[in-house]
Design a protein around this motif. Structure first.
Motif, short mmCIF file in Angstrom:
data_model
loop_
_atom_site.label_atom_id
_atom_site.label_comp_id
_atom_site.label_asym_id
_atom_site.label_seq_id
_atom_site.Cartn_x
_atom_site.Cartn_y
_atom_site.Cartn_z
N LYS A 23 1.10 -1.27 -0.36
CA LYS A 23 0.08 0.11 -0.20
C LYS A 23 0.84 1.28 -0.14
CE LYS A 23 -4.70 -1.20 1.89
NZ LYS A 23 -5.44 -1.29 3.16
N ARG A 24 2.31 1.20 0.88
CA ARG A 24 2.88 2.53 0.58
C ARG A 24 3.75 2.91 -0.24
NH1 ARG A 24 4.35 -0.13 5.59
NH2 ARG A 24 6.69 -0.80 4.72
N LYS A 25 3.44 1.46 -1.09
CA LYS A 25 4.64 1.70 -2.47
C LYS A 25 3.94 2.10 -3.43
CE LYS A 25 6.95 -1.10 -6.12
NZ LYS A 25 7.00 -2.63 -6.66
N HIS A 26 1.87 1.79 -3.47
CA HIS A 26 1.40 2.28 -4.44
C HIS A 26 0.88 3.33 -4.53
CE1 HIS A 26 -1.63 1.52 -6.58
NE2 HIS A 26 -2.82 2.70 -6.35
N ALA A 27 0.79 4.20 -2.82
CA ALA A 27 0.16 5.21 -2.97
C ALA A 27 1.83 6.68 -3.59
CB ALA A 27 0.17 5.66 -0.77
N ALA A 28 2.78 5.34 -2.71
CA ALA A 28 4.14 7.22 -3.43
C ALA A 28 4.32 6.75 -4.78
CB ALA A 28 6.00 5.68 -2.83
N LEU A 29 3.77 5.74 -5.74
CA LEU A 29 3.52 5.80 -7.42
C LEU A 29 2.91 6.92 -7.55
CD1 LEU A 29 3.80 1.97 -8.11
CD2 LEU A 29 4.95 4.09 -8.94
N GLU A 30 1.60 7.05 -6.92
CA GLU A 30 0.68 7.93 -7.24
C GLU A 30 1.03 9.80 -6.48
OE1 GLU A 30 -3.42 7.75 -5.91
OE2 GLU A 30 -2.72 5.47 -4.65
N ILE A 31 2.23 9.56 -6.05
CA ILE A 31 2.99 10.55 -5.67
C ILE A 31 3.92 11.09 -6.87
CG2 ILE A 31 4.23 11.66 -3.67
CD1 ILE A 31 3.33 10.29 -2.08
N GLU A 32 4.36 10.05 -7.19
CA GLU A 32 5.02 10.56 -8.57
C GLU A 32 4.47 11.02 -9.50
OE1 GLU A 32 7.65 7.87 -12.07
OE2 GLU A 32 7.72 6.85 -9.48
N GLY A 33 3.51 10.38 -10.18
CA GLY A 33 2.68 10.85 -11.11
C GLY A 33 2.13 12.25 -10.88
N SER A 41 3.51 21.96 -14.92
CA SER A 41 3.00 22.41 -14.92
C SER A 41 3.66 24.14 -14.45
CB SER A 41 1.94 22.14 -14.57
OG SER A 41 0.54 21.75 -15.50
N GLY A 42 5.03 23.92 -13.49
CA GLY A 42 5.64 24.72 -13.05
C GLY A 42 5.34 24.99 -11.63
N TYR A 43 3.96 24.20 -11.23
CA TYR A 43 4.12 24.75 -9.58
C TYR A 43 4.84 24.49 -8.69
CZ TYR A 43 -0.84 25.65 -11.70
OH TYR A 43 -1.67 25.84 -12.80
N HIS A 44 6.47 24.65 -8.50
CA HIS A 44 7.31 24.37 -7.71
C HIS A 44 6.60 24.73 -5.96
CE1 HIS A 44 9.99 22.17 -10.18
NE2 HIS A 44 9.44 23.34 -11.49
N GLU A 45 5.82 25.65 -5.78
CA GLU A 45 5.74 25.75 -4.73
C GLU A 45 4.42 24.98 -3.99
OE1 GLU A 45 3.34 29.78 -4.17
OE2 GLU A 45 5.39 30.90 -4.68
N LYS A 46 4.11 24.33 -4.92
CA LYS A 46 3.04 22.92 -4.57
C LYS A 46 3.47 21.88 -4.42
CE LYS A 46 -2.21 24.77 -6.32
NZ LYS A 46 -2.71 24.22 -7.28
N ILE A 47 4.71 21.88 -4.77
CA ILE A 47 6.43 20.48 -4.86
C ILE A 47 6.30 20.24 -3.64
CG2 ILE A 47 7.82 19.91 -6.02
CD1 ILE A 47 6.77 20.54 -8.67
N SER A 48 7.18 21.96 -3.50
CA SER A 48 7.57 22.48 -2.14
C SER A 48 6.47 21.61 -0.57
CB SER A 48 8.10 24.16 -1.51
OG SER A 48 9.06 23.97 -2.71
N ALA A 49 5.47 22.61 -0.89
CA ALA A 49 4.58 21.97 0.34
C ALA A 49 4.31 20.74 0.07
CB ALA A 49 2.92 22.60 -0.08
N ALA A 77 8.71 11.54 -5.04
CA ALA A 77 8.38 12.50 -5.49
C ALA A 77 9.69 12.92 -6.23
CB ALA A 77 8.83 13.81 -3.69
N THR A 78 11.39 12.61 -5.40
CA THR A 78 12.61 12.77 -6.43
C THR A 78 12.03 12.04 -8.06
OG1 THR A 78 13.54 12.59 -4.62
CG2 THR A 78 15.31 13.36 -6.75
N VAL A 79 12.16 11.45 -8.26
CA VAL A 79 11.57 11.01 -9.51
C VAL A 79 10.82 10.89 -10.24
CG1 VAL A 79 11.23 8.55 -10.68
CG2 VAL A 79 12.28 8.12 -8.79
N GLY A 80 9.43 11.97 -9.52
CA GLY A 80 8.32 12.89 -10.36
C GLY A 80 9.42 13.91 -11.39
N LEU A 81 10.46 14.34 -10.15
CA LEU A 81 10.81 16.26 -10.58
C LEU A 81 11.90 16.02 -11.88
CD1 LEU A 81 11.04 17.09 -7.44
CD2 LEU A 81 9.89 18.58 -9.25
N THR A 82 12.60 14.40 -11.69
CA THR A 82 13.55 13.93 -12.74
C THR A 82 14.43 15.64 -12.77
OG1 THR A 82 12.10 14.68 -14.41
CG2 THR A 82 11.83 12.45 -14.42
N SER A 83 14.30 16.04 -13.72
CA SER A 83 15.83 17.17 -14.09
C SER A 83 15.51 18.24 -13.43
CB SER A 83 15.78 17.13 -15.19
OG SER A 83 14.43 17.71 -15.88
N GLU A 84 14.67 18.66 -12.72
CA GLU A 84 14.29 19.76 -12.04
C GLU A 84 14.19 19.28 -10.54
OE1 GLU A 84 10.64 22.76 -13.71
OE2 GLU A 84 10.48 20.51 -14.69
#
Length: 384
Positions: A23-33, A41-49, A77-84
């Motif tokens: 369950k934790r792994k599945h939730a993490a995959l959702e966070i990545e997406g 979309s450039g919403y880095h403030e929301k990413i920081s939150a 989250a890091t994997v979702g950010l990739t180059s950013e």
């Protein structure tokens, strides 16, 4: 908190702290997406939150499952950010590093896994945290949990790969970390340290030889370790450095010489033999065809002879005399003269011991003296 919950539902966070790994792994995959969409979309403030919530509410939680979920969430989250991802590392990495000292071994394991996945994404950008990572890996190399040790070894190999390919790594900042740990006795930590010395020495742009006196004594210490594997690793590293000194010398000769003299009087036979081997390698180089090598050999040799070993120590006079005797047969006068200088120095300091070995070297000595311009100075030592 509100910004994070506006993009990630509370139910997802509940799954992230579930006792079941799946369950934790599945939730993490959702966070990545979700983070991936926010980044596009450039919403880095929301990413920081989101990252802040993962750290404060999960990684720093008193509940172990929350801490595990927070770690896998930060990696996702890091994997979702990739180059950013680089612009968020100051938020992402410190919570993971703090988890390396967690009392729960499973949390420490997930911290290794999380940083491994983060490092795969950001590669060289992770170098700014190198000192903290090295400190953590040094401790984890001796972790009481074998699974944590295994995870730490995988992370260690990846960090080594990153360092060898990164031009931002500072050897000057690393050496103090290495020096203060070189006299530890833990066998796992010793293997860890020798591994780093060997890897860094293999990188052409990193001058480990220039800092050799900072960790040379520690390597000599390891020659008497109870583990054969550690003794062999230390011996291999020392042999490589000795070869490098002959080929492209650039060391602090005075400090190195002092270490060699002290180690030549070590109680451990293998340590004494290795120290003597280093001394033996210097004399022939005095007549090397390359001027730079001759200069270095001469300076090191003079530094060695200038140091007085503690009279209470068991300095191996016979071994040094044996080295000098072989060089008395050298075809090069410079090497023969230095051999005579060594015998003269030993006579001044260990007269009784030298006379015990005199019969073994007398004939060779007479022949060398007949060809040497140093004859008068040498014979005067016998007459004092």
């Amino acid at each position: 908190m509100a910004d994070a919950l506006s993009v990630i539902p509370a139910s997802l966070f509940r799954n992230l702290s579930d006792k079941l790994y799946e369950k934790r792994k599945h939730a993490a995959l959702e966070i990545e997406g979700i983070v991936k969409q926010l980044a596009s979309s450039g919403y880095h403030e929301k990413i920081s939150a989101v990252i802040n919530l993962l750290a404060m509410e999960f990684v720093y939680s008193p509940q172990a499952n929350h801490r595990k979920g927070g770690l896998i969430g930060l990696a996702a989250a890091t994997v979702g950010l990739t180059s950013e991802a680089a612009q968020h590392l100051e938020q992402i990495v410190p919570p993971v590093l703090s988890s390396f000292s967690d009392q729960d071994s499973r949390v420490r394991y997930y911290a290794c896994e999380a940083l491994y996945n983060i490092a795969k994404v950001v590669r060289g950008d992770l170098i700014i945290f190198f000192n903290q990572i090295f400190n953590a890996l040094c401790k984890l190399s001796a972790d009481p949990d074998v699974n944590v040790q295994s995870a730490a070894h995988l992370l260690d190999r990846l960090v080594k790969d990153i360092v060898t390919e990164c031009d931002q790594f500072s050897i000057k900042e690393f050496i103090p970390l290495l020096r203060e740990r070189m006299n530890v006795l833990n066998p796992y930590v010793r293997q860890f340290l020798v591994g780093w010395i060997t890897v860094l020495d293999s990188v052409p742009d990193i001058d480990m030889l220039g800092f050799l006196p900072d960790f040379l004594d520690g390597l000599f210490n390891m020659l008497s370790d109870s583990s054969r594997e550690i003794r062999q690793q230390a011996d291999s590293a020392l042999s490589e450095f000795l070869q490098e000194i002959k080929n492209s010398p650039s060391v602090d000769y005075g400090r190195m010489a002092e270490i060699l003299v002290q180690r030549a009087a070590a109680p451990d036979e293998f340590t004494r033999l290795t120290a003597i081997t280093w001394v033996r390698a210097i004399l022939p180089c005095i007549s090397d065809k390359e001027e730079k090598t001759r200069v270095v050999a001469r300076e090191t040799n003079e530094a060695l002879r200038a140091i007085e070993a503690n009279p209470a120590e068991n300095f191996d006079v016979g071994a040094v005399l044996s080295i000098a005797r072989r060089q008395l047969d050298s075809e090069w006068e410079a090497s023969r003269i230095e051999a005579l200088n060594w015998i003269s120095t030993l006579l001044n300091r260990y007269r009784a011991e030298v006379f015990c070995f005199l019969n073994d070297i007398f004939d060779t000595l007479l022949k060398a003296l007949s060809d040497s311009s140093d004859e008068v100075n040498f014979w005067s030592c016998f007459c004092v």
